[in-house]
Design a protein around this motif. Structure first.
Motif, PDB file in Angstrom:
ATOM      1  N   UNK A 141      -2.745  -3.748   8.838  1.00  0.00           N
ATOM      2  CA  UNK A 141      -1.835  -2.606   8.685  1.00  0.00           C
ATOM      3  C   UNK A 141      -2.104  -1.788   7.425  1.00  0.00           C
ATOM      4  N   UNK A 142      -3.127  -2.145   6.678  1.00  0.00           N
ATOM      5  CA  UNK A 142      -3.338  -1.548   5.357  1.00  0.00           C
ATOM      6  C   UNK A 142      -3.574  -0.038   5.407  1.00  0.00           C
ATOM      7  N   UNK A 143      -4.486   0.421   6.226  1.00  0.00           N
ATOM      8  CA  UNK A 143      -4.810   1.855   6.267  1.00  0.00           C
ATOM      9  C   UNK A 143      -3.589   2.682   6.673  1.00  0.00           C
ATOM     10  N   UNK A 144      -2.884   2.233   7.698  1.00  0.00           N
ATOM     11  CA  UNK A 144      -1.699   2.947   8.165  1.00  0.00           C
ATOM     12  C   UNK A 144      -0.618   2.962   7.098  1.00  0.00           C
ATOM     13  N   UNK A 145      -0.414   1.833   6.439  1.00  0.00           N
ATOM     14  CA  UNK A 145       0.636   1.738   5.422  1.00  0.00           C
ATOM     15  C   UNK A 145       0.320   2.592   4.206  1.00  0.00           C
ATOM     16  N   UNK A 146      -0.932   2.584   3.753  1.00  0.00           N
ATOM     17  CA  UNK A 146      -1.309   3.412   2.607  1.00  0.00           C
ATOM     18  C   UNK A 146      -1.201   4.893   2.943  1.00  0.00           C
ATOM     19  N   UNK A 147      -1.565   5.273   4.165  1.00  0.00           N
ATOM     20  CA  UNK A 147      -1.413   6.670   4.594  1.00  0.00           C
ATOM     21  C   UNK A 147       0.061   7.068   4.620  1.00  0.00           C
ATOM     22  N   UNK A 148       0.905   6.181   5.116  1.00  0.00           N
ATOM     23  CA  UNK A 148       2.344   6.450   5.150  1.00  0.00           C
ATOM     24  C   UNK A 148       2.894   6.563   3.738  1.00  0.00           C
ATOM     25  N   UNK A 149       2.461   5.684   2.853  1.00  0.00           N
ATOM     26  CA  UNK A 149       2.896   5.721   1.456  1.00  0.00           C
ATOM     27  C   UNK A 149       2.517   7.056   0.814  1.00  0.00           C
ATOM     28  N   UNK A 150       1.280   7.491   1.004  1.00  0.00           N
ATOM     29  CA  UNK A 150       0.833   8.779   0.451  1.00  0.00           C
ATOM     30  C   UNK A 150       1.616   9.947   1.042  1.00  0.00           C
ATOM     31  N   UNK A 151       1.923   9.864   2.317  1.00  0.00           N
ATOM     32  CA  UNK A 151       2.745  10.897   2.953  1.00  0.00           C
ATOM     33  C   UNK A 151       4.118  10.963   2.288  1.00  0.00           C
ATOM     34  N   UNK A 152       4.731   9.807   2.060  1.00  0.00           N
ATOM     35  CA  UNK A 152       6.064   9.762   1.449  1.00  0.00           C
ATOM     36  C   UNK A 152       6.059  10.297   0.018  1.00  0.00           C
ATOM     37  N   UNK A 153       4.970  10.134  -0.697  1.00  0.00           N
ATOM     38  CA  UNK A 153       4.875  10.670  -2.057  1.00  0.00           C
ATOM     39  C   UNK A 153       4.662  12.184  -2.031  1.00  0.00           C
ATOM     40  N   UNK A 154       3.838  12.654  -1.116  1.00  0.00           N
ATOM     41  CA  UNK A 154       3.506  14.080  -1.092  1.00  0.00           C
ATOM     42  C   UNK A 154       4.551  14.954  -0.409  1.00  0.00           C
ATOM     43  N   UNK A 155       5.315  14.385   0.505  1.00  0.00           N
ATOM     44  CA  UNK A 155       6.293  15.171   1.269  1.00  0.00           C
ATOM     45  C   UNK A 155       7.329  15.873   0.391  1.00  0.00           C
ATOM     46  N   UNK A 156       7.943  15.200  -0.588  1.00  0.00           N
ATOM     47  CA  UNK A 156       8.906  15.915  -1.435  1.00  0.00           C
ATOM     48  C   UNK A 156       8.288  17.090  -2.185  1.00  0.00           C
ATOM     49  N   UNK A 157       7.022  16.947  -2.578  1.00  0.00           N
ATOM     50  CA  UNK A 157       6.355  18.050  -3.283  1.00  0.00           C
ATOM     51  C   UNK A 157       6.259  19.278  -2.391  1.00  0.00           C
TER      52      UNK A 157
END
Length: 195
Positions: free
Chosen positions: A132-148
């Motif tokens: 699940x690593x690639x999917x989870x890291x992509x989701x994490x990056x999405x969650x960080x960038x979305x508020x910006x």
């Protein structure tokens, strides 16, 4: 959905994910927007700001190479928390800086931002299985960038309305508050597990 499930419902990750997100979001706002505005607000010219950014990049090249040493000697989570605490404390002095101090802060903040990207990945990789690593890291990056994406214009408006220094100080308070709450929750969880 798999990335969200892994990040928020996995017992080991759940206790640290919120602080990783809070810190990551604030670092992104600082790195992508507020530091440049601070340099302008403290009287920097376009040439001075450009040269300052080059200094920050060169400092990153040398300092980021220390990340394996920091990981082995201190541990990723401890380094992450200490750097976030120092970062937040330095944000609180933004009201009192001149251009040279703003440059020094910008270099430090840029180094911490780069180190945090490495450390966040290492921390998440420790708790997430490779499946699940690639999917989870992509989701994490999405969650960080979305508020910006949704809030950058609001932060620009607030910086114009009040001052970029005041916006940085408020974010510093949020960062330190989130850090304290997360560390306390983490220590409570660790205490429960030891009983």
């Amino acid at each position: 959905m798999e990335g969200f499930r892994t990040l928020f419902f996995h017992k080991q990750i759940r206790k640290i994910i919120y602080i990783l997100l809070i810190v990551g979001i604030i670092y992104l706002f600082m790195y992508e927007m507020l530091v440049d505005l601070l340099l302008v607000a403290t009287g920097g010219t376009a040439m001075q700001i450009s040269m300052s950014l080059v200094l920050a990049i060169l400092a990153n090249v040398f300092i980021v190479r220390l990340s394996p040493w920091l990981k082995n000697k201190i541990g990723n989570l401890k380094v992450f928390v200490v750097l976030a605490g120092v970062y937040g404390l330095l944000m609180l002095i933004a009201l009192r800086v001149n251009f040279l101090m703003a440059v020094a802060l910008m270099i430090f903040w840029a180094i911490v931002y780069s180190l945090s990207l490495i450390i966040q990945s290492d921390i998440l990789n420790k708790y997430i299985s490779s499946k699940y690593r690639a999917t989870s890291l992509s989701t994490f990056n999405l969650l960080i960038n979305l508020p910006y994406v949704f809030m950058a214009s609001m932060f620009g408006w607030l910086a114009d309305l009040y001052s970029v220094q005041k916006v940085i100080v408020v974010l510093g308070v949020v960062l330190l508050g989130g850090l304290v709450i997360s560390v306390v929750n983490f220590l409570i969880e660790v205490g429960k597990r030891r009983r």
